[in-house]
Design a protein around this motif. Structure first.
Motif, PDB file in Angstrom:
ATOM      1  N   LYS A  22      30.532  11.835  36.834  1.00  0.00           N
ATOM      2  CA  LYS A  22      31.019  11.941  38.214  1.00  0.00           C
ATOM      3  C   LYS A  22      32.517  11.672  38.277  1.00  0.00           C
ATOM      4  O   LYS A  22      33.060  10.901  37.482  1.00  0.00           O
ATOM      5  CB  LYS A  22      30.275  10.948  39.098  1.00  0.00           C
ATOM      6  N   CYS A  23      33.159  12.312  39.233  1.00  0.00           N
ATOM      7  CA  CYS A  23      34.590  12.114  39.439  1.00  0.00           C
ATOM      8  C   CYS A  23      34.892  12.079  40.930  1.00  0.00           C
ATOM      9  O   CYS A  23      34.379  12.901  41.701  1.00  0.00           O
ATOM     10  CB  CYS A  23      35.386  13.236  38.783  1.00  0.00           C
ATOM     11  N   GLU A  24      35.759  11.140  41.280  1.00  0.00           N
ATOM     12  CA  GLU A  24      36.175  11.003  42.672  1.00  0.00           C
ATOM     13  C   GLU A  24      37.677  10.757  42.718  1.00  0.00           C
ATOM     14  O   GLU A  24      38.214  10.017  41.892  1.00  0.00           O
ATOM     15  CB  GLU A  24      35.446   9.830  43.339  1.00  0.00           C
ATOM     16  N   GLN A  25      38.353  11.381  43.665  1.00  0.00           N
ATOM     17  CA  GLN A  25      39.778  11.109  43.850  1.00  0.00           C
ATOM     18  C   GLN A  25      40.042  10.713  45.301  1.00  0.00           C
ATOM     19  O   GLN A  25      39.455  11.285  46.224  1.00  0.00           O
ATOM     20  CB  GLN A  25      40.638  12.305  43.424  1.00  0.00           C
ATOM     21  N   ASN A  26      40.918   9.716  45.447  1.00  0.00           N
ATOM     22  CA  ASN A  26      41.240   9.214  46.791  1.00  0.00           C
ATOM     23  C   ASN A  26      42.682   9.547  47.178  1.00  0.00           C
ATOM     24  O   ASN A  26      43.293   8.840  47.985  1.00  0.00           O
ATOM     25  CB  ASN A  26      40.972   7.714  46.884  1.00  0.00           C
ATOM     26  N   LEU A  27      43.215  10.602  46.571  1.00  0.00           N
ATOM     27  CA  LEU A  27      44.603  10.996  46.813  1.00  0.00           C
ATOM     28  C   LEU A  27      44.734  12.036  47.920  1.00  0.00           C
ATOM     29  O   LEU A  27      45.846  12.432  48.252  1.00  0.00           O
ATOM     30  CB  LEU A  27      45.210  11.557  45.516  1.00  0.00           C
ATOM     31  N   GLY A  28      43.607  12.520  48.409  1.00  0.00           N
ATOM     32  CA  GLY A  28      43.654  13.565  49.423  1.00  0.00           C
ATOM     33  C   GLY A  28      44.001  14.940  48.861  1.00  0.00           C
ATOM     34  O   GLY A  28      44.354  15.847  49.608  1.00  0.00           O
TER      35      GLY A  28
END
Lengths: 117, 115
Positions: A22-28
């Motif tokens: 899984k991968c998640e980014q919080n940079l928009g």
């Protein structure tokens, strides 16, 4: 406040199994990528998604299936794992301004180390 | 076809000396050029990029790179190396007219700085 986070960090499993990363980014950012880094450190792009839409699909076995539920997440599912799948898999993201106009750097996660026994 | 060449697998320098990590590229159009650094067990970190304008670009940690259009090169430089600069360095190129986000990476150069 990690920008691009991948889970798990390490994955040890047997040949023939099915696994997901899984991968998640919080940079928009609106574009996300999966890369494979082999034992010689060579980086090869696998997939890219822009706003949940697949835009890059390199020559990757169809045992690999990406899925982007929303633009902040890009998961990678691998069926019937083989010895040659052992590698480090990196997720990355970038903010791109539209087709053909893209000079922003990519931000990488710290990788998932996949070992096939 | 797009490609990036990093002709040296390894570069060794003494601390305090200048360092250069070489990169040449081949793209069908005008390039965007990038340098990334990878420390052990970490992902790639962006160092600097060339988009347009001044051929000498400055980046993080005191690094700079010089774009040379005639030689199709984008060498990474630092005036005085530190032991902590020891890492794997990747050059990358993107054709301005290419598919969204498609980066081509070199094979990487391992930089070792000796104390």
């Amino acid at each position: 406040d990690t920008a691009v986070s991948q889970t798990p960090k390490y994955l040890v499993t047997q040949m023939g199994n099915d696994k997901s990363i899984k991968c998640e980014q919080n940079l928009g950012h609106d574009t996300m990528y999966w890369y494979k880094q082999d034992s010689k450190k060579f980086l090869k792009i696998m997939f890219s998604y822009n706003n949940k839409e697949l835009i890059i699909n390199e020559t990757v076995p169809n045992r690999f299936s990406p899925k982007s539920p929303d633009k902040a997440h890009l998961n990678l599912h691998i069926n019937s794992l083989e010895l040659g799948d052992s590698a480090v898999y990196f997720c990355a993201s970038s903010q791109d301004e539209g087709l053909g106009v893209s000079n922003q750097p990519q931000h990488f996660g710290d990788g998932t180390r996949l070992s096939i026994l | 076809a797009q490609s990036v060449a990093q002709p040296e697998d390894q570069v060794n320098v003494a601390e305090g000396n200048p360092l250069t990590v070489k990169c040449t590229y081949s793209v069908s159009g005008n390039p965007y050029l990038f340098w990334y650094v990878q420390y052990p067990n970490r992902g790639l970190q962006f160092l600097l990029k060339y988009i347009t304008g001044d051929n000498l670009v400055k980046g993080s940690y005191g690094f700079e790179a010089e774009f040379n259009k005639s030689q199709t090169s984008f060498h990474l430089k630092k005036p005085s190396a530190l032991v902590s600069d020891s890492a794997l360095y990747f050059c990358a190129v993107r054709d301005r007219g290419s598919t969204l986000g498609r980066l081509y990476f070199g094979r990487g150069t391992q930089l070792t700085v000796w104390p």
